[in-house]
Design an enzyme around this catalytic site. Sequence first.
Site, PDB file in Angstrom:
ATOM      1  CG  ASN A 269      45.725 -32.510   1.454  1.00  0.00           C
ATOM      2  OD1 ASN A 269      45.820 -31.823   2.450  1.00  0.00           O
ATOM      3  ND2 ASN A 269      45.765 -33.834   1.516  1.00  0.00           N
ATOM      4  N   GLY A 270      46.147 -32.749  -3.098  1.00  0.00           N
ATOM      5  CA  GLY A 270      45.828 -32.450  -4.483  1.00  0.00           C
ATOM      6  C   GLY A 270      47.039 -32.393  -5.391  1.00  0.00           C
ATOM      7  N   GLY A 272      48.913 -34.919  -6.185  1.00  0.00           N
ATOM      8  CA  GLY A 272      48.995 -36.139  -6.979  1.00  0.00           C
ATOM      9  C   GLY A 272      49.706 -37.289  -6.307  1.00  0.00           C
ATOM     10  CE  LYS A 273      50.475 -36.427  -0.230  1.00  0.00           C
ATOM     11  NZ  LYS A 273      49.620 -35.296  -0.635  1.00  0.00           N
ATOM     12  CD  GLU A 381      49.298 -39.206   3.844  1.00  0.00           C
ATOM     13  OE1 GLU A 381      49.481 -39.255   5.070  1.00  0.00           O
ATOM     14  OE2 GLU A 381      49.649 -38.256   3.139  1.00  0.00           O
TER      15      GLU A 381
END
Length: 678
Positions: A269-270, A272-273, A381
Amino acid sequence: MAVTGARDVRRPGAIQPAELAHAAVMAALCAATAIIAVVVPFAAGLSMLGTVPMGLLAYRYRLRVLLTATVAGAVIAFLIAGMGGFMTVVNCAYIGGLTGVVKRRGRGTPTVFVAALIAGAAFGAAAVVALAVLSRLRNLIFDSVTANVTGTAHVLERIPGFEPLAQQMRDGLDTLLAYWPLLILASGIWSILFVTMVGWWALSRVLGRLFGVPDVHKLDSPPTDAAAGPVPVRLRDVTFRYPDTDHDALGPVSLEVESGEHVAITGANGSGKTTLMLVLAGREPRTGTVDRPGGIGLGRVGGTAVVMQHPESQVLGTRVSDDVVWGLPVGARVDVDRLLSEVGLDGLAERDTGGLSGGELQRLSVAAALAREPRLLIADEVTSMVDQRGRDALIGVLAGLTERHRMALVHITHYNAEAESADRTINLTGSSADNLEMVPTAPVPDAIAAAHPSGTPLLELRGVGHEYGSGTPWASTALRDIDFVVNEGDGLLIHGLNGSGKSTLAWILAGLQVPTTGECLLDGTPVSDQVGAVAISFQAARLQLMRGRVDLEIAASAGFDYHDHRKVERALAMVGLDRSLGLRRIDQLSGGQMRRVVLAGLLARSPRAIILDEPLAGLDAESQRGLLSVLEDLRRNNGLTVVVISHDFSGLEGLCPRTLHLADGALAQAPTTTGTVT
């Protein structure tokens, strides 16, 4: 639904699908407000709320979009609330439209004043012409006014000393009626001017607050005449930075995606996806280059399509078949039945989309994306909010897309089983794919529903059942005959397929929903009479964060002054967040940080229990471990009572020693032969 964010430069005058979607939503909001203002006694003041959606439309879109919304909203309001509802929508469109246009062009109060004078003069002149032509209506209005003034004068004459005033009223009325065109014109100008200036004063402040909320994750691409050609795409040293931030959210990143390739994008998480998804979908990078053979073609045939995490926000059609073709050019030929069959929705073309499960909605979104024959499909996601049955079906659909279609697939995921189906995996954290820690799978826990552990009962459900739309042809049973007890300090996991009634049960446990039958008690008293004593964290953490900054959010949720920095820091420390995060903007947080901020605000209120609805959705392995560690510590050391509703089971054994399984709205034994749940 495939996202359609680009403007079609080939038909600049036509309303685009994205504009039509926004017009429909805002028209419905304005119409609903107008209907309530007309139908509910003493609620006329609520009509001012209808100016907000119209103001937003006027600020962000062309005038024809506002006119489309006005016509749609006015027709709906007229059919339900009559002429009063119709005129309320028209008034909201006028005030909101004027305010939005003036704000968009950077003008101020003088412009609004002049525009109101012109509109008032036009309205007054139209009224004069109408009354001059409709003489019977004019006489009826004048007779009504005369009767009212005469009656008032008679009353004043009976009061000593008011006889001269009564006579002046009669004489003044005769004079005004003699010059009635001037009276009507002046009344029109004054009424429009007054309403406009009051509306501008109130609405401009509201819109000013709304415009200050950054739309950081907006899907957008610059208009171009180039033919759609999103792949192959090559990124060279690309970085991206969101507005009003001092650090890059992505990069530098260099990668290539070839046509016909299935690529999995992973990372913490975080990392940059989602930002990478935005760049691939057309957002301009801060530095670096993005090379493609043609235009992005976002939402266009042969271009780029995006399927996102929350299926409910992507489905716009009321019927399945309508949603598949929604937004396509007029005359486009689509084999709807074939597409639905490909994604596992055979025979559902005429079904109402409101009756689909989460997994079915996501598969419908894929079908709608495929209807555009995209050369690049981005799935962000897409399985995080659906149950195991839906996940298995979605992965089965996605895994074979590049073989059946001329397209590239970029799949953003945290789950190892999903990444394994791709041709290759790109990890944004820079680690080797072989060493990448992904979210593991876990077997379905055994249901432990009959026995109640020892302890003091806290929450008790006795014969709880719930039916939506009771007494109507659309009645639907969500829960039936639910009996269980949650003791103080207990940890309880509730799981089941989408549509099994888990979220309804969560709302009842939190006191936000009163069950149709039975009772839900907190310390022996209905929990619905103690709203707030049981805290609840919703599935989408971002929707629960209402303030712009972390410290403001925590203070507002907990009910203390945000200037009390010690309380804010204590709340952040309780969920394992650094105190420096207190001054961070909400939109600068990762998904895991957002969930912890929600939890910090809820726990700072010292609730009797907390309900967590899908707390692990969208979190990487490390974030899941960190959140569960915090919760386990609070339960064991502070006696916090925790109820978790989740499709993800890995790591929950320590937090939730008890498990309940819901199936079709009733407690049941957990399945033991259906594999594992991620």
